[in-house]
Design an enzyme around this catalytic site. Structure first.
Site, short mmCIF file in Angstrom:
data_model
loop_
_atom_site.label_atom_id
_atom_site.label_comp_id
_atom_site.label_asym_id
_atom_site.label_seq_id
_atom_site.Cartn_x
_atom_site.Cartn_y
_atom_site.Cartn_z
N SER A 238 1.20 -1.62 -0.35
CA SER A 238 -0.05 -0.24 -0.06
C SER A 238 1.10 1.55 0.66
O SER A 238 2.09 1.25 0.48
CB SER A 238 -1.29 -0.25 1.41
OG SER A 238 -0.52 0.41 2.34
N LYS A 239 0.36 2.13 0.36
CA LYS A 239 1.03 3.43 -0.12
C LYS A 239 1.99 3.91 1.17
O LYS A 239 2.76 4.46 1.19
CB LYS A 239 -0.09 4.74 0.17
CG LYS A 239 -0.72 4.74 -1.06
CD LYS A 239 -0.38 6.41 -1.42
CE LYS A 239 -0.94 6.94 -3.62
NZ LYS A 239 -1.92 6.40 -3.73
#
Ligand code: GLU
Length: 468
Positions: A238-239
């Site tokens: 994820s980010k």
């Protein structure tokens, strides 16, 4: 065989870790085999493709040093070619117009679901001879209705797909624009790509693409599908963990060598070697050696690699990156010699160039205030005579070099009957503004005599003012 690989990103976001790893493996494979590496921008999705994303991809590739012999090619500039190939397939009866309306397709889907079948287009327009008035048709590819398509994947091994599972995919929408699986095939064919290396999220597209190759009478390339990259906790990336732009790593003070070295080990290994020069990577890399299982990112390892490359890097080259970091915090540093000297003084200790820039501000600009804790501890009245003494010795030095500076400081220490640190640390706070710097003699040499004396004067005034 002429090895030709391509990196084919869709410019809908940044070049992130996964994309950069794919680009690196394509690049390495081409380099390893004296082949050619091609960059293709898959920008047919006009809604989601943006110019800043294209630029971010180009910048990221350049920063990482992934140079390409051909391209960038833009799919939006090849629409005429896709239209011609679709027309050719229609003419040869390998594709057909489909006039089904949205409602019909929805109904088909609902019925299939009710029968507990997998929803798929049932091919009802295959044999249609007459156009349906008022309906702009799409073009569908006539996928083989039986048999199997075997992907002999260089990473995954043999993967067999039943052609019945693959329905007749749309290759051109009703407005004439081509679709993803079709443009990829036309391009891979026209660009004579020998090896398609991409993320394994594309594995399911591969049999469809191979069937289109077959229909076009062109041999398909070899395929290699790379395993996923996971977060450090083994969850989807994820980010938070790195699904960010590779340029973010630059901003955070990482060197491209470190990022490349880090990327190459995501899914590939050569014995237990961790550090690879570019030449070594090229010499050892082979796509067959890529792991089948997903690999997790490891931020500590990236930091460790970065520190290694900072410690062993060429000061001249690091200087340019340091100047870039300094500019980001508003510090102008233009003298390449001075920058290189600062790098040499700092490279043993810094883990990132961002950290190095923050710790090196005082070399390039006057600091606003002393670090309060360091000043309280070190810039006290009892050190005034010592600082005055060392100032006089510095002013009298014939030559401004670390060795002479060191001797002058030692002479002052013994004249004042102090311990070395009792004078060196106040001196450091006086010239650097805080208690941390490279060795003091080296620091002063880089700062130069004028600045050293001026900052000593400033400290002397400051101490006197405080005492008053
Ligand atoms: N454009 C596709 C993507 O960004 C890659 C297509 C391919 O490599 O075949 O995921």
């Amino acid at each position: 065989m002429n090895i030709r690989t391509r990196f084919a990103p869709s410019p809908t976001g940044f070049l992130h870790i996964g994309g950069a790893r794919t680009a690196l493996f394509c690049w390495l494979y081409a380099r390893r085999h004296d082949g050619r590496f091609i960059l293709r921008i898959e920008d047919t999705d006009r809604e989601r493709s943006t110019q800043p994303a294209v630029q971010a991809i180009l910048d990221g590739m350049q920063w990482l040093g992934l140079d390409y012999e051909e391209g960038p090619f833009y799919q939006t500039q090849r629409f005429e070619r896709y239209r011609l190939v679709a027309a050719q397939l229609l003419e040869q009866g390998k594709a057909y117009h489909c006039y089904c309306t949205k409602q019909e397709l929805e109904q088909m889907r609902a019925e299939q679901l009710a029968r507990k079948q997998k929803p798929r287009y049932d091919g009802r327009c295959r044999e249609r001879r007459e156009p349906r008035p008022g309906v702009q048709p799409v073009v569908r590819f006539k996928n083989p209705v039986d048999g199997q398509t075997v992907v002999d994947d260089l990473v995954r091994g043999r993967v067999v797909f039943d052609n019945r599972e693959l329905d007749d995919l749309i290759i051109a929408r009703s407005d004439g624009t081509p679709t993803y699986n079709f443009t990829v095939v036309v391009d891979d064919m026209d660009m004579r790509i020998s090896h398609v290396i991409r993320g394994d999220d594309h594995l399911n597209n591969t049999p469809r693409q191979m069937n289109i190759f077959e229909a076009l009478g062109a041999p398909p390339p070899r395929y290699a599908h790379l395993p996923m990259i996971l977060g450090p906790d083994g969850a989807k990336l994820s980010k938070r963990h790195g699904a960010v732009s590779v340029m973010q790593y630059r901003e955070d003070g990482y060197l491209p060598e470190a990022v490349i070295n880090y990327l190459v080990r995501l899914g590939w290994s050569h014995g237990d070697q961790e550090i690879f020069s570019r030449e070594e990577m090229i010499r050892y890399f082979d796509i067959q050696d890529v792991n089948q299982s997903a690999s997790a990112i490891n931020p500590e390892k990236l930091l460790w690699l970065n520190q290694h490359y900072i410690q062993h890097g060429d000061a001249g080259k690091l200087a340019a990156e340091l100047a870039w970091q300094l500019a980001r915090i508003g510090v102008r540093a233009e003298d390449p010699e001075k920058l290189a000297a600062v790098v040499r003084a700092q490279q043993e200790r810094a883990k990132t160039l961002k950290e190095m820039a923050l710790a090196s501000r005082f070399f390039f600009e006057e600091f606003a205030d002393y670090d309060p804790k360091a000043a309280d501890k070190n810039l006290t009245a009892d050190i005034l005579p010592g600082l005055e003494d060392v100032r006089a010795r510095f002013a009298a030095l014939a030559e401004w070099k670390a060795a002479g500076i060191h001797q002058a400081l030692e002479a002052s220490v013994s004249a004042m009957q102090l311990k070395f640190g009792k004078l060196a640390q106040p001196l450091r706070v006086a010239v650097c503004g805080g208690g941390i710097s490279p060795p003091i003699d080296v620091t002063l040499e880089i700062l130069g005599r004028d600045i050293t004396l001026a900052r000593l004067d400033r400290a002397l005034r400051w101490i006197s003012a405080r005492r008053a």
